[in-house]
Design a protein around this motif. Structure first.
Motif, PDB file in Angstrom:
ATOM      1  N   SER A   1       0.856  -1.185   0.000  1.00 45.79           N
ATOM      2  CA  SER A   1       0.000   0.000   0.000  1.00 45.79           C
ATOM      3  C   SER A   1       0.893   1.236   0.000  1.00 45.79           C
ATOM      4  O   SER A   1       1.980   1.225   0.582  1.00 45.79           O
ATOM      5  CB  SER A   1      -0.901   0.001   1.243  1.00 45.79           C
ATOM      6  N   VAL A   2       0.425   2.300  -0.656  1.00 45.19           N
ATOM      7  CA  VAL A   2       1.127   3.585  -0.643  1.00 45.19           C
ATOM      8  C   VAL A   2       0.348   4.496   0.308  1.00 45.19           C
ATOM      9  O   VAL A   2      -0.638   5.115  -0.100  1.00 45.19           O
ATOM     10  CB  VAL A   2       1.210   4.204  -2.059  1.00 45.19           C
ATOM     11  N   PRO A   3       0.740   4.561   1.589  1.00 45.04           N
ATOM     12  CA  PRO A   3      -0.045   5.291   2.592  1.00 45.04           C
ATOM     13  C   PRO A   3      -0.225   6.783   2.317  1.00 45.04           C
ATOM     14  O   PRO A   3      -1.192   7.380   2.784  1.00 45.04           O
ATOM     15  CB  PRO A   3       0.749   5.070   3.888  1.00 45.04           C
ATOM     16  N   GLU A   4       0.696   7.397   1.561  1.00 47.48           N
ATOM     17  CA  GLU A   4       0.552   8.821   1.254  1.00 47.48           C
ATOM     18  C   GLU A   4      -0.448   9.051   0.129  1.00 47.48           C
ATOM     19  O   GLU A   4      -0.973  10.151  -0.023  1.00 47.48           O
ATOM     20  CB  GLU A   4       1.909   9.410   0.856  1.00 47.48           C
ATOM     21  N   GLY A   5      -0.677   8.028  -0.678  1.00 47.92           N
ATOM     22  CA  GLY A   5      -1.641   8.127  -1.761  1.00 47.92           C
ATOM     23  C   GLY A   5      -1.201   9.011  -2.909  1.00 47.92           C
ATOM     24  O   GLY A   5      -0.050   9.458  -2.994  1.00 47.92           O
ATOM     25  N   PHE A   6      -2.146   9.278  -3.797  1.00 47.91           N
ATOM     26  CA  PHE A   6      -1.886  10.084  -4.987  1.00 47.91           C
ATOM     27  C   PHE A   6      -1.895  11.573  -4.652  1.00 47.91           C
ATOM     28  O   PHE A   6      -1.061  12.340  -5.115  1.00 47.91           O
ATOM     29  CB  PHE A   6      -2.938   9.780  -6.054  1.00 47.91           C
ATOM     30  N   GLU A   7      -2.848  11.999  -3.815  1.00 46.12           N
ATOM     31  CA  GLU A   7      -2.963  13.421  -3.490  1.00 46.12           C
ATOM     32  C   GLU A   7      -2.248  13.810  -2.209  1.00 46.12           C
ATOM     33  O   GLU A   7      -1.920  14.980  -2.017  1.00 46.12           O
ATOM     34  CB  GLU A   7      -4.439  13.811  -3.379  1.00 46.12           C
ATOM     35  N   GLY A   8      -2.036  12.856  -1.295  1.00 41.78           N
ATOM     36  CA  GLY A   8      -1.351  13.170  -0.051  1.00 41.78           C
ATOM     37  C   GLY A   8      -2.288  13.476   1.096  1.00 41.78           C
ATOM     38  O   GLY A   8      -3.513  13.479   0.946  1.00 41.78           O
ATOM     39  N   ASP A   9      -1.697  13.770   2.245  1.00 43.63           N
ATOM     40  CA  ASP A   9      -2.457  14.095   3.451  1.00 43.63           C
ATOM     41  C   ASP A   9      -2.737  15.594   3.518  1.00 43.63           C
ATOM     42  O   ASP A   9      -2.066  16.397   2.871  1.00 43.63           O
ATOM     43  CB  ASP A   9      -1.681  13.665   4.699  1.00 43.63           C
ATOM     44  N   ARG A  10      -3.703  15.955   4.361  1.00 41.38           N
ATOM     45  CA  ARG A  10      -4.062  17.363   4.526  1.00 41.38           C
ATOM     46  C   ARG A  10      -3.085  18.083   5.450  1.00 41.38           C
ATOM     47  O   ARG A  10      -2.641  17.524   6.445  1.00 41.38           O
ATOM     48  CB  ARG A  10      -5.474  17.483   5.105  1.00 41.38           C
ATOM     49  N   ALA A  11      -2.796  19.332   5.120  1.00 38.97           N
ATOM     50  CA  ALA A  11      -1.980  20.172   6.004  1.00 38.97           C
ATOM     51  C   ALA A  11      -2.804  20.489   7.252  1.00 38.97           C
ATOM     52  O   ALA A  11      -4.001  20.771   7.159  1.00 38.97           O
ATOM     53  CB  ALA A  11      -1.595  21.457   5.279  1.00 38.97           C
ATOM     54  N   GLU A  12      -2.163  20.420   8.409  1.00 38.10           N
ATOM     55  CA  GLU A  12      -2.865  20.654   9.668  1.00 38.10           C
ATOM     56  C   GLU A  12      -2.841  22.106  10.113  1.00 38.10           C
ATOM     57  O   GLU A  12      -3.559  22.494  11.037  1.00 38.10           O
ATOM     58  CB  GLU A  12      -2.273  19.767  10.768  1.00 38.10           C
ATOM     59  N   SER A  13      -1.999  22.914   9.467  1.00 35.99           N
ATOM     60  CA  SER A  13      -1.926  24.331   9.831  1.00 35.99           C
ATOM     61  C   SER A  13      -1.404  25.131   8.644  1.00 35.99           C
ATOM     62  O   SER A  13      -1.071  24.577   7.599  1.00 35.99           O
ATOM     63  CB  SER A  13      -1.001  24.510  11.048  1.00 35.99           C
ATOM     64  N   GLY A  14      -1.333  26.432   8.832  1.00 29.85           N
ATOM     65  CA  GLY A  14      -0.800  27.294   7.787  1.00 29.85           C
ATOM     66  C   GLY A  14      -1.850  27.756   6.798  1.00 29.85           C
ATOM     67  O   GLY A  14      -3.040  27.443   6.922  1.00 29.85           O
ATOM     68  N   ALA A  15      -1.387  28.474   5.783  1.00 29.25           N
ATOM     69  CA  ALA A  15      -2.288  29.054   4.784  1.00 29.25           C
ATOM     70  C   ALA A  15      -3.032  27.997   3.988  1.00 29.25           C
ATOM     71  O   ALA A  15      -4.128  28.248   3.482  1.00 29.25           O
ATOM     72  CB  ALA A  15      -1.494  29.957   3.835  1.00 29.25           C
ATOM     73  N   LYS A  16      -2.461  26.806   3.883  1.00 28.65           N
ATOM     74  CA  LYS A  16      -3.095  25.734   3.110  1.00 28.65           C
ATOM     75  C   LYS A  16      -3.697  24.653   4.006  1.00 28.65           C
ATOM     76  O   LYS A  16      -3.818  23.502   3.602  1.00 28.65           O
ATOM     77  CB  LYS A  16      -2.086  25.129   2.129  1.00 28.65           C
ATOM     78  N   LYS A  17      -4.067  25.027   5.209  1.00 31.77           N
ATOM     79  CA  LYS A  17      -4.680  24.092   6.143  1.00 31.77           C
ATOM     80  C   LYS A  17      -5.893  23.421   5.505  1.00 31.77           C
ATOM     81  O   LYS A  17      -6.738  24.079   4.907  1.00 31.77           O
ATOM     82  CB  LYS A  17      -5.120  24.816   7.416  1.00 31.77           C
ATOM     83  N   GLY A  18      -5.954  22.088   5.617  1.00 30.19           N
ATOM     84  CA  GLY A  18      -7.066  21.333   5.049  1.00 30.19           C
ATOM     85  C   GLY A  18      -6.845  20.882   3.618  1.00 30.19           C
ATOM     86  O   GLY A  18      -7.563  20.029   3.120  1.00 30.19           O
ATOM     87  N   GLN A  19      -5.845  21.439   2.956  1.00 25.34           N
ATOM     88  CA  GLN A  19      -5.542  21.041   1.579  1.00 25.34           C
ATOM     89  C   GLN A  19      -4.524  19.901   1.574  1.00 25.34           C
ATOM     90  O   GLN A  19      -3.685  19.795   2.474  1.00 25.34           O
ATOM     91  CB  GLN A  19      -5.007  22.230   0.781  1.00 25.34           C
ATOM     92  N   ARG A  20      -4.586  19.062   0.546  1.00 30.93           N
ATOM     93  CA  ARG A  20      -3.695  17.898   0.470  1.00 30.93           C
ATOM     94  C   ARG A  20      -2.354  18.304  -0.145  1.00 30.93           C
ATOM     95  O   ARG A  20      -2.091  18.087  -1.325  1.00 30.93           O
ATOM     96  CB  ARG A  20      -4.372  16.780  -0.325  1.00 30.93           C
ATOM     97  N   THR A  21      -1.514  18.892   0.701  1.00 31.65           N
ATOM     98  CA  THR A  21      -0.222  19.422   0.248  1.00 31.65           C
ATOM     99  C   THR A  21       0.968  18.812   0.991  1.00 31.65           C
ATOM    100  O   THR A  21       2.109  19.181   0.727  1.00 31.65           O
ATOM    101  CB  THR A  21      -0.179  20.947   0.464  1.00 31.65           C
ATOM    102  N   VAL A  22       0.713  17.873   1.911  1.00 29.12           N
ATOM    103  CA  VAL A  22       1.771  17.380   2.795  1.00 29.12           C
ATOM    104  C   VAL A  22       2.706  16.402   2.101  1.00 29.12           C
ATOM    105  O   VAL A  22       3.914  16.473   2.243  1.00 29.12           O
ATOM    106  CB  VAL A  22       1.163  16.731   4.057  1.00 29.12           C
TER     107      VAL A  22
END
Length: 202
Positions: free
Chosen positions: A158-179
């Motif tokens: 399995s690729v745990p990070e996936g295609f889009e990635g995990d959500r940022a927990e803080s910062g200007a892009k909080k909630g976006q899949r940028t991690v």
């Protein structure tokens, strides 16, 4: 065993040993994976590792995208994927809502294991071959890996990070899949899809 078969098998074993050495514990601490991303086989790859493993042995390693058809169509797909085989799919007429996930409900794809089997057969691979699964962010690929393990597959990564990635927990892009994830690692992907790799219900 014929000499050519022996040589091919030996080459694959040596490549696998090299990969194992490169990806020794300490590169990524898989023990810290959230429970939802863990699998019974405990075989995990980063997007870069999955890409490298597929490139090193394109005919001996299977890479499947287990997201929905809509995700592949609107978000794009890794170019090295052998096929899109959804683990779950949206209803044909999306009328039911999932309040917990804040999205239209998904239903299990009853054809998932059979379609994986068909695709592997087309590639000339057995259930013992390395199979890599990627979804959006590692939740579905872990469940899909367990489903294949229960069906007799022995090397499901399995690729745990996936295609889009995990959500940022803080910062200007909080909630976006940028991690993390395939796209954020700038690995090859495209919006242009190959019909031969797409899933069509049977």
């Amino acid at each position: 065993m014929k000499p050519r078969q022996f040589a091919a098998g030996l080459a694959f074993c040596l490549a696998a040993t090299a990969f194992a050495a490169d990806w020794a514990p300490g590169t990524v601490d898989w023990q810290k994976l959230p429970e939802i991303k863990q699998t019974r086989l405990a075989l995990y790859l980063t997007p870069q590792q999955a890409h490298d493993m597929k490139v090193a042995n394109p005919r001996g390693v299977a890479l499947f995208d287990v997201r929905t058809r809509a995700e592949a169509m609107y978000v794009g797909m890794a170019t090295g994927v052998d096929a899109l085989v959804p683990f779950v799919e949206h209803q044909e007429i999306m009328t039911d809502w999932d309040d917990k996930r804040t999205m239209y409900k998904l239903e299990p794809n009853q054809d998932f294991v059979a379609e994986i089997g068909r695709r592997l057969q087309e590639m000339g691979l057995e259930r013992t071959a390395p199979v890599i699964l990627i979804c959006r962010s590692g939740d579905r690929s872990s469940k899909a890996a367990d489903r294949l393990q229960a069906a007799g597959y022995t090397q499901v990564y399995s690729v745990p990070e996936g295609f889009e990635g995990d959500r940022a927990e803080s910062g200007a892009k909080k909630g976006q899949r940028t991690v993390n994830g395939w796209k954020n690692a700038e690995l090859p992907w495209s919006y242009k899809l190959d019909k031969a790799k797409m899933y069509f219900p049977r």
